[in-house]
Design an enzyme around this catalytic site. Sequence first.
Site, PDB file in Angstrom:
ATOM      1  N   HIS A  52       8.012   3.853   1.795  1.00  0.00           N
ATOM      2  CA  HIS A  52       6.432   3.650   1.274  1.00  0.00           C
ATOM      3  C   HIS A  52       5.692   4.194   2.472  1.00  0.00           C
ATOM      4  CE1 HIS A  52       3.055   1.126  -0.616  1.00  0.00           C
ATOM      5  NE2 HIS A  52       2.793   1.253   0.420  1.00  0.00           N
ATOM      6  N   GLU A  53       5.769   3.562   3.663  1.00  0.00           N
ATOM      7  CA  GLU A  53       4.883   3.894   4.935  1.00  0.00           C
ATOM      8  C   GLU A  53       4.849   5.328   5.089  1.00  0.00           C
ATOM      9  OE1 GLU A  53       2.628   1.761   5.487  1.00  0.00           O
ATOM     10  OE2 GLU A  53       3.770   0.130   4.437  1.00  0.00           O
ATOM     11  N   CYS A  83       0.145  -2.673  -2.007  1.00  0.00           N
ATOM     12  CA  CYS A  83      -0.089  -1.717  -0.643  1.00  0.00           C
ATOM     13  C   CYS A  83      -1.676  -2.206  -0.416  1.00  0.00           C
ATOM     14  CB  CYS A  83      -0.225  -0.227  -1.300  1.00  0.00           C
ATOM     15  SG  CYS A  83      -0.605   0.813   0.218  1.00  0.00           S
ATOM     16  N   HIS A 127       2.595   7.522   3.170  1.00  0.00           N
ATOM     17  CA  HIS A 127       1.173   7.646   3.508  1.00  0.00           C
ATOM     18  C   HIS A 127       0.948   8.867   4.389  1.00  0.00           C
ATOM     19  CE1 HIS A 127      -0.537   4.054   1.640  1.00  0.00           C
ATOM     20  NE2 HIS A 127       0.429   3.324   1.999  1.00  0.00           N
TER      21      HIS A 127
END
Length: 169
Positions: free
Chosen positions: A136-137, A94, A140
Amino acid sequence: MGHPVLRRIAETVEDPTSPEVAALVLDLIETMRQAGGVGLAAPQIGVGKRVLIFEVPASRLSETEAAHAVPLTVLVNPVVEPLGEEMEEGWEGCLSLPGMAGFVPRYRRVRYHGVTPEGEAVIREASGYHARVIQHEADHLDGVLYPMRMRDLAAFGYIDEMEKTLEAL
């Protein structure tokens, strides 16, 4: 890692076609390209808005998967939902945790949707690496960093150190 905006749920964008969103997207693209990443979310550059970008380049896929490369995609107010219960673990890094990696479980297949800065709807299904990147994104945007998803922190560390250990085996 540690910045308060990375720990908060990002705010919904009221007007995806606004000039502010267009400027944010340009900043995200420039930052991602300079860092050599495949995805970036607005909170990673200190902006608590639900905007992310990603791509799945053929160079990051196996030969058999290369046909499933995904060009640069910009999503405003994305939603990701699992398609089934099947999960798989894989290594992730990351840009918010430079030089580190961990073994992270993710849903094998997902559906996601959002809006582009031009106001067009995007609805896609993803599997494999593509599914891993979008999850994953999107994490965030919910204040989640990948170590928070890990089952075993023994599989988390500095990439340089882990490579040294693997070379010694």
